[in-house]
Design an enzyme around this catalytic site. Structure first.
Site, mmCIF file in Angstrom:
data_model
loop_
_atom_site.group_PDB
_atom_site.id
_atom_site.type_symbol
_atom_site.label_atom_id
_atom_site.label_comp_id
_atom_site.label_asym_id
_atom_site.label_seq_id
_atom_site.Cartn_x
_atom_site.Cartn_y
_atom_site.Cartn_z
ATOM 1 N N ARG A 214 0.856 -1.184 0.000
ATOM 2 C CA ARG A 214 0.000 0.000 0.000
ATOM 3 C C ARG A 214 0.895 1.238 0.000
ATOM 4 O O ARG A 214 1.934 1.259 0.662
ATOM 5 C CB ARG A 214 -0.919 0.030 1.233
ATOM 6 C CG ARG A 214 -2.035 -1.009 1.203
ATOM 7 C CD ARG A 214 -3.105 -0.679 0.157
ATOM 8 N NE ARG A 214 -4.194 -1.644 0.141
ATOM 9 C CZ ARG A 214 -4.332 -2.643 -0.725
ATOM 10 N NH1 ARG A 214 -3.430 -2.823 -1.683
ATOM 11 N NH2 ARG A 214 -5.385 -3.443 -0.665
ATOM 12 N N HIS A 262 -1.064 0.458 -9.722
ATOM 13 C CA HIS A 262 -1.702 -0.593 -8.902
ATOM 14 C C HIS A 262 -2.193 -1.750 -9.784
ATOM 15 O O HIS A 262 -3.355 -2.146 -9.746
ATOM 16 C CB HIS A 262 -2.873 0.008 -8.095
ATOM 17 C CG HIS A 262 -3.213 -0.793 -6.866
ATOM 18 N ND1 HIS A 262 -3.652 -0.207 -5.698
ATOM 19 C CD2 HIS A 262 -3.199 -2.129 -6.625
ATOM 20 C CE1 HIS A 262 -3.879 -1.152 -4.794
ATOM 21 N NE2 HIS A 262 -3.615 -2.327 -5.338
HETATM 22 N N1 LIG Z 1 -0.410 -4.275 -5.566
HETATM 23 C C1 LIG Z 1 -1.380 -5.146 -5.643
HETATM 24 O O1 LIG Z 1 -1.994 -5.296 -6.697
HETATM 25 C C2 LIG Z 1 -1.718 -5.986 -4.429
HETATM 26 C C3 LIG Z 1 -2.356 -7.223 -4.606
HETATM 27 C C4 LIG Z 1 -2.577 -8.035 -3.497
HETATM 28 C C5 LIG Z 1 -2.204 -7.602 -2.228
HETATM 29 N N2 LIG Z 1 -1.624 -6.375 -2.088
HETATM 30 C C6 LIG Z 1 -1.208 -5.917 -0.740
HETATM 31 O O2 LIG Z 1 -0.151 -6.761 -0.308
HETATM 32 C C7 LIG Z 1 -0.065 -6.721 1.113
HETATM 33 C C8 LIG Z 1 0.111 -8.125 1.672
HETATM 34 O O3 LIG Z 1 -1.051 -8.890 1.463
HETATM 35 P P1 LIG Z 1 -1.157 -10.395 2.011
HETATM 36 O O4 LIG Z 1 -2.388 -10.983 1.451
HETATM 37 O O5 LIG Z 1 0.143 -11.085 1.793
HETATM 38 O O6 LIG Z 1 -1.303 -10.135 3.600
HETATM 39 P P2 LIG Z 1 -1.346 -11.248 4.750
HETATM 40 O O7 LIG Z 1 -1.517 -12.616 4.178
HETATM 41 O O8 LIG Z 1 -2.322 -10.770 5.759
HETATM 42 O O9 LIG Z 1 0.123 -11.221 5.383
HETATM 43 C C9 LIG Z 1 0.565 -10.145 6.128
HETATM 44 C C10 LIG Z 1 2.017 -10.386 6.562
HETATM 45 O O10 LIG Z 1 2.522 -9.171 7.132
HETATM 46 C C11 LIG Z 1 3.012 -9.437 8.428
HETATM 47 N N3 LIG Z 1 2.763 -8.288 9.318
HETATM 48 C C12 LIG Z 1 1.595 -7.692 9.611
HETATM 49 N N4 LIG Z 1 1.772 -6.671 10.460
HETATM 50 C C13 LIG Z 1 3.101 -6.618 10.705
HETATM 51 C C14 LIG Z 1 3.916 -5.793 11.517
HETATM 52 N N5 LIG Z 1 3.402 -4.782 12.234
HETATM 53 N N6 LIG Z 1 5.240 -6.027 11.542
HETATM 54 C C15 LIG Z 1 5.767 -7.059 10.847
HETATM 55 N N7 LIG Z 1 5.052 -7.895 10.062
HETATM 56 C C16 LIG Z 1 3.733 -7.669 9.992
HETATM 57 C C17 LIG Z 1 2.258 -10.658 8.919
HETATM 58 O O11 LIG Z 1 3.015 -11.258 9.946
HETATM 59 P P3 LIG Z 1 2.569 -12.628 10.665
HETATM 60 O O12 LIG Z 1 2.744 -13.695 9.619
HETATM 61 O O13 LIG Z 1 3.551 -12.767 11.764
HETATM 62 O O14 LIG Z 1 1.152 -12.436 11.089
HETATM 63 C C18 LIG Z 1 2.149 -11.464 7.621
HETATM 64 O O15 LIG Z 1 3.336 -12.203 7.415
HETATM 65 C C19 LIG Z 1 -1.316 -5.995 1.577
HETATM 66 O O16 LIG Z 1 -1.009 -4.644 1.852
HETATM 67 C C20 LIG Z 1 -2.225 -6.058 0.370
HETATM 68 O O17 LIG Z 1 -3.165 -5.027 0.374
HETATM 69 C C21 LIG Z 1 -1.364 -5.569 -3.155
#
Ligand SMILES: NC(=O)c1ccc[n+]([C@@H]2O[C@H](COP(=O)([O-])OP(=O)(O)OC[C@H]3O[C@@H](n4cnc5c(N)ncnc54)[C@H](OP(=O)(O)O)[C@@H]3O)[C@@H](O)[C@H]2O)c1
Length: 299
Positions: A214, A262
């Site tokens: 983000r 994006h």
């Molecule tokens: N650009 C695009 O088109 C696109 C597409 C898809 C997703 N995204 C974005 O990609 C990002 C990741 O998505 P996701 O589905 O992979 O999320 P997710 O499955 O919820 O994984 C989040 C990861 O971040 C870690 N995390 C959360 N808070 C943290 C903190 N304060 N300090 C350290 N680590 C932290 C979590 O740790 P734990 O494992 O320890 O809980 C987990 O490993 C999101 O922002 C999403 O909106 C963008």
């Protein structure tokens, strides 16, 4: 069951064939500003990317909110009732698309493609051989996206250092050990603005940032200063704090910064509809929903 579809990049009509084919009791309603409270009173589920201001509080019978995306931060509205679960789309294909985008940008940087593009513009055939990419890459966030990114980066030769809330050690050490830093974190109060001047200073001189998470993870002014000073070689920003990024935004014109709108990877309307329908069936049968986020943690 009445379901409200909030406006986002996929037109409401794209979902209708899948909704009609689902053969379940559902009445889809597209959000418009002029919907009366009486029309919203019996909405039980919402599908969307972002709550328009004040809408969550006008849904007294709401039982479930489903994000069309992996990130849910724009649906965690202050007027959303605490008992209403929020879930998200979890899509392996999307993860692979994100991983391809990151691998493309990481290889482009590590294999010096901008140099050869510049040489071509000058019609200069000058060999500057580059080694195979083996650079250490820090992946911040090892969730659905981060794990897919790590797998693909390893497959093309990079060394991956994963960092998450539950593992990976100190952020400063991870940043200092990498040539490329990938942000794959959810946007939460803890991660908003995480990539700031202090963090850029902890990265290796000449490191490269790839943000597919983000825009608000990055403090733009600090990034621009870090790139202009040479502390960072540049950045690939698929996401920006303001989207669409306004034409006058200074990020557009910083040499070394690549902006994409994006597009790293989206779930298809068919995947979104299928997971939403599965959720509605579970809701109707009283079964647990899938991919529910922790609203307090924010992901
Ligand atoms: N650009 C695009 O088109 C696109 C597409 C898809 C997703 N995204 C974005 O990609 C990002 C990741 O998505 P996701 O589905 O992979 O999320 P997710 O499955 O919820 O994984 C989040 C990861 O971040 C870690 N995390 C959360 N808070 C943290 C903190 N304060 N300090 C350290 N680590 C932290 C979590 O740790 P734990 O494992 O320890 O809980 C987990 O490993 C999101 O922002 C999403 O909106 C963008």
């Amino acid at each position: 069951m009445k379901v409200l579809v909030l406006p986002h990049s996929t037109p409401f009509e794209r979902y209708l064939p899948a909704f009609e084919a689902a053969g379940i009791d559902m009445e889809p309603l597209a959000w418009t500003r002029d919907l009366a409270d009486a029309e919203l009173a019996d909405v039980e589920a919402v599908l969307g990317w972002q709550f328009p201001s004040g809408v969550a509080g006008r849904l007294p019978r709401l039982r479930w909110v489903c994000a069309v995306s992996a990130g849910v931060e724009k649906l965690l509205a202050p007027d959303l009732a605490p008992h209403v679960p929020v879930s998200r789309i979890v899509d392996r294909e999307q993860g692979r698309g994100i991983a391809q985008f990151v691998a493309m940008m990481a290889l482009r940087h590590a294999r010096h493609l901008p140099l050869y593009e510049a040489q071509q513009r000058d019609r200069q055939w000058l060999r500057v051989p580059v080694d195979m990419a083996r650079n250490p890459v820090a992946v911040l966030g090892m969730g659905e996206m981060g794990r897919a990114v790590a797998e693909m980066l390893r497959a093309v030769g990079f060394e991956v250092l994963g960092w998450s809330r539950s593992g990976g050690g100190s952020l400063a050490e991870v940043l200092g050990a990498a040539d490329i830093v990938v942000c794959a974190l959810p946007l939460t109060p803890e991660t908003d603005g995480l990539l700031n001047a202090e963090r850029f200073a902890q990265m290796r001189r000449g490191a490269y940032l790839i943000n597919i998470a983000r825009g608000a993870h990055v403090v733009d002014a600090d990034l621009i200063a870090a790139v202009k000073s040479g502390q960072l070689a540049g950045a690939a920003l698929d996401v920006q704090r303001r989207e669409p990024l306004p034409a006058e935004d200074p990020l557009w014109a910083v040499p070394g910064i690549t902006i994409t709108p994006h597009i790293a990877s989206q779930s298809s309307p068919e995947t979104i509809a299928a997971q939403f329908i599965e959720g509605l069936k579970r809701l109707q049968r009283g079964e647990p929903l899938l991919n529910v986020v922790d609203k307090v943690r924010g992901y």
